[in-house]
Design a protein around this motif. Structure first.
Motif, PDB file in Angstrom:
ATOM      1  N   THR A 155      39.883  32.842  43.116  1.00 12.42           N
ATOM      2  CA  THR A 155      40.944  33.825  42.943  1.00 12.42           C
ATOM      3  C   THR A 155      40.343  35.057  42.282  1.00 12.42           C
ATOM      4  OG1 THR A 155      43.183  34.173  42.093  1.00 12.42           O
ATOM      5  CG2 THR A 155      41.674  32.946  40.686  1.00 12.42           C
ATOM      6  N   THR A 156      41.173  36.042  41.977  1.00 17.65           N
ATOM      7  CA  THR A 156      40.691  37.305  41.445  1.00 17.65           C
ATOM      8  C   THR A 156      40.107  37.152  40.056  1.00 17.65           C
ATOM      9  OG1 THR A 156      42.851  37.860  40.506  1.00 17.65           O
ATOM     10  CG2 THR A 156      42.426  38.542  42.780  1.00 17.65           C
ATOM     11  N   SER A 157      39.344  38.167  39.652  1.00 15.71           N
ATOM     12  CA  SER A 157      38.713  38.136  38.333  1.00 15.71           C
ATOM     13  C   SER A 157      39.761  38.084  37.223  1.00 15.71           C
ATOM     14  CB  SER A 157      37.825  39.376  38.165  1.00 15.71           C
ATOM     15  OG  SER A 157      37.268  39.424  36.871  1.00 15.71           O
ATOM     16  N   ASP A 158      40.830  38.844  37.372  1.00 15.44           N
ATOM     17  CA  ASP A 158      41.869  38.885  36.341  1.00 15.44           C
ATOM     18  C   ASP A 158      42.563  37.538  36.173  1.00 15.44           C
ATOM     19  OD1 ASP A 158      41.295  41.526  35.951  1.00 15.44           O
ATOM     20  OD2 ASP A 158      42.910  42.274  37.234  1.00 15.44           O
ATOM     21  N   SER A 159      42.617  36.761  37.273  1.00 15.44           N
ATOM     22  CA  SER A 159      43.318  35.477  37.229  1.00 15.44           C
ATOM     23  C   SER A 159      42.387  34.308  36.910  1.00 15.44           C
ATOM     24  CB  SER A 159      44.020  35.220  38.567  1.00 15.44           C
ATOM     25  OG  SER A 159      44.912  36.266  38.883  1.00 15.44           O
ATOM     26  N   THR A 160      41.108  34.590  36.702  1.00 11.60           N
ATOM     27  CA  THR A 160      40.119  33.525  36.492  1.00 11.60           C
ATOM     28  C   THR A 160      39.936  33.208  35.015  1.00 11.60           C
ATOM     29  OG1 THR A 160      38.899  34.120  38.500  1.00 11.60           O
ATOM     30  CG2 THR A 160      37.704  32.879  36.826  1.00 11.60           C
ATOM     31  N   ASP A 161      40.019  31.926  34.692  1.00 12.20           N
ATOM     32  CA  ASP A 161      39.719  31.437  33.349  1.00 12.20           C
ATOM     33  C   ASP A 161      38.238  31.041  33.335  1.00 12.20           C
ATOM     34  OD1 ASP A 161      39.365  29.983  30.995  1.00 12.20           O
ATOM     35  OD2 ASP A 161      41.363  29.106  31.068  1.00 12.20           O
TER      36      ASP A 161
END
Length: 643
Positions: A477-483
């Motif tokens: 998924t996107t960088s912002d949504s990645t833990d």
């Protein structure tokens, strides 16, 4: 015998009819007007100012054709009037020329502004429609990716949005030219009609003859190029990919495939070249015919005007106006009809784009029920059979199997036994040919496909790595949504800790060298560990492992499976393998042979039965016996040291 022949012929007729129906389903003709309206709607979505510039461009473009023709008549008439009166006042002429120059400059400036904005708008809108097409292609059902007809449709849609002067953007540009030439033709008809309507009729008839031949050539060109070449272009694209893709590089070099591939490439290129030669020949005929019609038309126009000036009392100024208008009209009609023909040609390619965009993929247009929200899910295969499109033999036959919530199921068998087909059906990458699959008692075909996909965290044998940072390759998924912390935890749990410690930028390391020169490539085993980390990160109720550790040796696979089994907790899990690393800690085992489940039970039950599973386990048991011995020896040695 005759009855048999009759039935055979009837069957052939049905087959041909079905093929025709399938072709009709995959291609629709929308018509020029509807396609133009489609583009106007696209302008409204992405670039509303385009409609204003189209109208303004039609006016400014047409006016440029007539300004000096009209001014020429006025200048000649003014000079003639002054000569008749014996005057030599140059100021009126000077004012006229200055005014005309100002008008011409304003029109040129407006035309430049319009051209710039239209050019940018055409490309911008095409790229937006290309984005729509790409998004649409990712909605294609998995099964359709193996269908040649559907791939040809996709190829045509790609080419329709692939360049500036053909297909979708070509139709936009033709619409612009249509506006210019239509305005110019209407103006010319109004001027020449004041002289003689029959001259207008003659010019129109000759232009229509020229256009009809052009349209005939257009259709022939579409037949020999656009329609016939879709499959060839797909093969050419494949050959280009094989020749340049790093994935194939080792085999090409070590097996000495260069000359062989070059020969195949030449074959495809030769086919394309022969089509291009035929296409250019058709357009050469059109050019010769068009030149001949233009010659006849100009002879009639000049002959008519000269006759009228000599014997009809036409003034030199009127002669200048009418000749200029007639020539402009001829060119404008020809260009107008050419733009209409071009619009029809580009419209046919627009048909290919819209046909692909209008195909219903997945569950579109179909009423679905929501996937039930539950703590656990049970899946039941009832009398399931499946065969791949175009194949007579079943890949899976008469399967009855239940995966209980929280259960560990091992699906084993030799290559080609039907294991992967079973997974594709469970994941609903394919729909069953016969029977049904139930999820908590509901046929999975009733669910929205994308919503159903969320139930599964799969890891496949063929692991695709994306040219994104490592963290995003885990989260998908996107960088912002990645833990990133969670992604790193699961990478280490999957056995990638040592590799991760050596990476220059840790979780931010770019993978592959497609976008970045310092990108990192992963080995086959590392890719499969990455796939396991993805499955853990997705955190879905059901984990599916379709031989993701095939690149590891048997002992490494066994140890990784044991570790992974502990990490997934109480989730349901399906382990697919032709090796038996996972079977001893699974609750049940399904043994597949030639597309059928021949045995089902626990590890101990199947060993006692002494059937196909027992034989397979006996052959492979040496690996796991050795592992157990090595593990025991290591434990004893550790105890001795402590003591």
């Amino acid at each position: 015998m005759y009855s048999l022949r009759f039935r055979s012929g009837e069957q052939m007729f049905i087959i041909k009819r079905k093929k025709k129906e399938q072709t009709d389903e995959l291609h629709h003709e929308y018509g020029v007007i509807r396609n133009c309206m489609y583009i106007l709607r696209a302008y409204r979505r992405y670039r509303p100012s385009m409609i204003f510039y189209l109208v303004l461009g039609g006016i400014t473009g047409a006016s440029m054709s007539y300004i000096w023709t009209i001014i020429g008549k006025l200048v000649i008439d003014m000079i003639g009037a002054q000569s008749a009166k014996g005057q030599q006042d140059i100021m009126p002429l000077l004012y006229l020329i200055i005014a005309t120059t100002v008008v011409e400059f304003v029109m040129m400036w407006l035309n430049t502004v319009v051209t710039k904005n239209l050019d940018l708008g055409f490309t911008f809108t095409r790229l937006k429609l290309t984005k729509e097409r790409i998004a649409r292609s990712m909605r294609m059902e998995y099964e359709q990716l193996e269908t040649p007809d559907m791939l040809d449709r996709l190829q045509k849609a790609k080419r329709a949005t692939g360049h500036m002067y053909g297909g979708v953007e070509g139709l936009m540009r033709d619409m612009w030219q249509f506006m210019i030439q239509f305005t110019a033709v209407i103006t010319a008809v109004g001027i020449i009609s004041t002289l003689n309507i029959w001259l207008v009729v003659i010019i129109l008839v000759l232009s229509l003859i020229q256009f009809e031949y052009f349209d005939y050539i257009r259709l022939k060109d579409k037949e020999v190029m656009w329609d016939a070449m879709a499959g060839t272009w797909r093969r050419l694209e494949y050959m280009q990919t094989v020749s340049t893709d790093f994935t194939y590089a080792k085999d090409i070099r070590l097996y000495g495939m260069k000359d062989w591939l070059n020969d195949k490439h030449r074959e495809v290129n030769a086919e394309e070249l022969s089509r291009w030669v035929q296409s250019r020949t058709y357009w050469q005929y059109n050019s010769l015919f068009s030149s001949g019609i233009s010659l006849v038309r100009n002879v009639i126009i000049y002959g008519w005007m000269i006759y009228d000036m000599l014997f009809g009392g036409m003034s030199i100024g009127d002669f200048t106006l009418y000749v200029g208008s007639a020539v402009t009209m001829s060119g404008s009609i020809n260009a107008f009809l050419q733009s209409v023909g071009g619009m029809r040609e580009r419209s046919s390619r627009m048909d290919d784009f819209r046909t692909f965009m209008d195909i219903k993929f997945g569950d579109e247009g179909r009423k679905t029920v929501p996937v039930p929200k539950a703590d656990s899910y049970t899946f039941e295969f009832r009398n399931v059979s499946f065969r791949y499109q175009g194949q007579e033999a079943y890949a899976l036959k008469d399967l009855n199997l239940t995966l209980e919530a929280g259960q560990r199921l091992a699906v084993v068998g030799l290559n080609g036994a039907g294991k992967t087909t079973f997974i594709k059906l469970l994941l609903r990458l394919y729909d069953v040919t016969e029977g049904e699959i139930l999820c908590n008692g509901i046929d999975i075909r009733e669910f929205d496909r994308d919503e159903y996909f969320r139930l599964f965290a799969p890891a496949f044998q063929e692991v695709e790595v994306f040219a994104f940072p490592l963290s995003e390759n885990v989260s998908m998924t996107t960088s912002d949504s990645t833990d990133k912390q969670k992604a790193e935890e699961y990478l280490r749990a999957a056995g990638m800790g040592d590799k991760l410690d050596r990476l220059p930028d840790g979780m931010d390391t770019e993978l592959l060298k497609v976008l970045y020169d310092d990108g990192v490539d992963l080995s086959g085993g590392e890719k499969q560990k990455l796939a396991l980390a993805r499955a853990l990160y997705k955190d879905s109720p059901v984990v599916v492992l379709d031989e993701p550790t095939a690149a590891l040796d048997a002992l490494a696979e066994y140890r990784l499976y044991q570790s992974f089994n502990g990490m997934i907790g109480d989730k349901s899990a399906v382990y697919i393998s032709h090796r038996l690393s996972s079977t001893r800690f699974c609750d049940t085992i399904a043994m597949f042979v030639n597309g059928r489940m021949v045995e089902h039970g626990t590890h101990d039950e199947l060993l006692q039965k002494g059937g196909a599973y027992a034989e397979m386990f006996r052959v492979q048991a040496q690996y796991y016996i050795e592992d157990e011995a090595a593990t025991s020896a290591s434990a004893e040695e550790g105890g001795a040291v402590v003591g």
